[in-house]
Design an enzyme around this catalytic site. Structure first.
Site, short mmCIF file in Angstrom:
data_model
loop_
_atom_site.label_atom_id
_atom_site.label_comp_id
_atom_site.label_asym_id
_atom_site.label_seq_id
_atom_site.Cartn_x
_atom_site.Cartn_y
_atom_site.Cartn_z
N PHE A 1 42.74 34.33 41.61
CA PHE A 1 42.26 33.50 42.72
C PHE A 1 41.13 32.57 42.28
CE2 PHE A 1 38.96 34.21 46.27
CZ PHE A 1 39.18 32.96 46.85
N ASN B 1 46.56 39.04 31.97
CA ASN B 1 47.68 39.99 31.76
C ASN B 1 48.62 40.02 32.98
OD1 ASN B 1 46.37 41.48 33.70
ND2 ASN B 1 45.92 43.26 32.40
N SER C 1 29.22 41.08 40.85
CA SER C 1 29.48 41.25 42.29
C SER C 1 28.25 41.74 43.03
CB SER C 1 30.61 42.28 42.45
OG SER C 1 30.69 42.71 43.78
N TYR D 1 33.60 50.60 40.56
CA TYR D 1 33.61 49.14 40.42
C TYR D 1 32.20 48.59 40.26
CZ TYR D 1 34.30 44.24 41.75
OH TYR D 1 34.30 42.87 41.78
N ILE E 1 40.13 44.85 63.55
CA ILE E 1 38.70 44.74 63.23
C ILE E 1 38.18 46.17 63.14
CG2 ILE E 1 36.42 44.10 64.12
CD1 ILE E 1 37.52 41.50 65.07
#
Ligand code: UD2
Length: 315
Positions: free
Chosen positions: A16, A37, A123, A147, A207
């Site tokens: 993206f 990849n 991040s 992560y 939501i």
């Protein structure tokens, strides 16, 4: 913007954000190589520029492949990663091989091949659920997932490769990135991509919680701009920058804006809050403004409209 380099490698360039960086670099007249990849990246993201770039299907865990792809490059934009937080929770070791060791291999490739600079995609996950707002780069990180630990480790390695080996590394902590080409297919995809798909097909979204939780949403082209600045600006080496907008929007309001854009008002279905969901996230971007000269170009409504146009065509 005039870039200070002519040859660049983008790891994860079929993804993206990476594919948008490829577009911008070509527009700047750069020679672009992509290493991906295709685990989550897609060739369709590069279809429109496939004759103008060099594409290598390969993995950042393969040091030889990396060296081959990085040949003659002055800058590496390192985006290749296992980007799904739940996937890293499920597979902490396998994801570390990509996000930790793979990242280390990228820095090592830069050192061995005399690549001048590496821009590392980190991040806001490194901040964890610390309630203090806005998030500033000097705050003590509180990673709550593999992560986040992996991104933080990448940042430490970036710093080390700068201090120890003189590789010019710059880390960018992205807040919630959105825009065309973001994949809406998983329940953990970015909320905007999911909401766009729902709005385009006139379906009701979920939501989670009461919808008053908020995020700092940054348009992908502004993230691209931050990457190009990070690759070019002096006195940014060895540093970390938040990349967001400094404005937060609630999830409930987000759906209202998208409905207005789509011209149909569909009531969302409220679900229990996601376990581990943070309430608020907001970037302090003063450092990025001062040192990178980063100022987001896209007001939220403008970014959303551009994104909605894309999903409307794709849906
Ligand atoms: C973002 C990152 C994640 C990690 C984390 C660190 C994305 C896609 N994810 O997670 O990788 O860095 O920040 O804090 O950028 N929501 C709904 N309905 C939906 C989907 C989401 O209500 O269908 C809510 C969700 O519960 C959350 C908010 O929207 O409160 C944003 O969700 P998200 O998954 O887009 O991003 P976030 O901030 O949880």
């Amino acid at each position: 913007m005039t870039t200070q380099f002519k040859n660049a490698l983008i790891t994860g360039g079929a993804g993206f954000i990476g594919s948008h960086i490829a577009d911008a670099l070509l527009a700047e007249g750069c020679t672009v190589t992509v290493l991906d990849n295709l685990s989550t990246g897609r060739l369709s993201n590069l279809e429109h520029i496939k004759d103008r770039i060099t594409f290598h299907k390969g993995d950042i865990q393969d040091q030889e492949m990396l060296a081959y792809a990085a040949k003659d490059c002055e800058v590496i934009f390192h985006l290749a990663a296992v980007v799904s937080v739940p996937q890293t929770v499920e597979h902490p070791v396998d994801s570390a091989l990509v996000n930790d060791i793979g990242t280390l291999r990228v820095f090592e490739t830069a050192r061995k091949n005399r690549v001048k600079r590496v821009v590392f995609s980190s991040s806001c996950a490194v901040y964890g659920d610390d309630p203090e707002l806005p998030k500033r780069e000097v705050m003590i990180p509180k990673p709550l997932s593999p992560y986040a630990v992996q991104k933080l480790t990448g940042e430490f390695h970036a710093r080390l490769y700068h201090d120890l080996y003189g590789v010019e590394t710059v880390c960018l902590r992205y807040f919630n990135v959105y825009g065309p080409r973001q994949d809406p297919s998983s329940p953990y995809s970015g909320v905007i991509s999911i909401f766009m798909k729902k709005a385009a097909s006139k379906e009701s979204p979920f939501i989670y919680g009461d919808g008053t939780q908020s995020r700092d949403f940054v348009f992908v082209k502004d993230v691209v701009k931050a990457n190009l600045l990070a690759a070019s600006m002096s006195q940014t080496e060895g540093r970390i920058f938040n990349i967001g907008t400094g404005r937060a929007v609630t999830i409930r309001h987000l759906w209202e804006i998208i409905c207005t854009m789509a011209g149909s008002h569909i009531a969302p279905a409220y679900q229990p809050a996601r376990p581990g969901d943070i309430r608020e996230s907001l970037a302090d971007i003063d450092q990025a403004k001062a040192l990178l000269g980063f100022h987001p170009d896209y007001l939220f409504e403008k970014g959303l409209e551009t994104t909605f146009e894309w999903y409307r065509k794709e849906a």
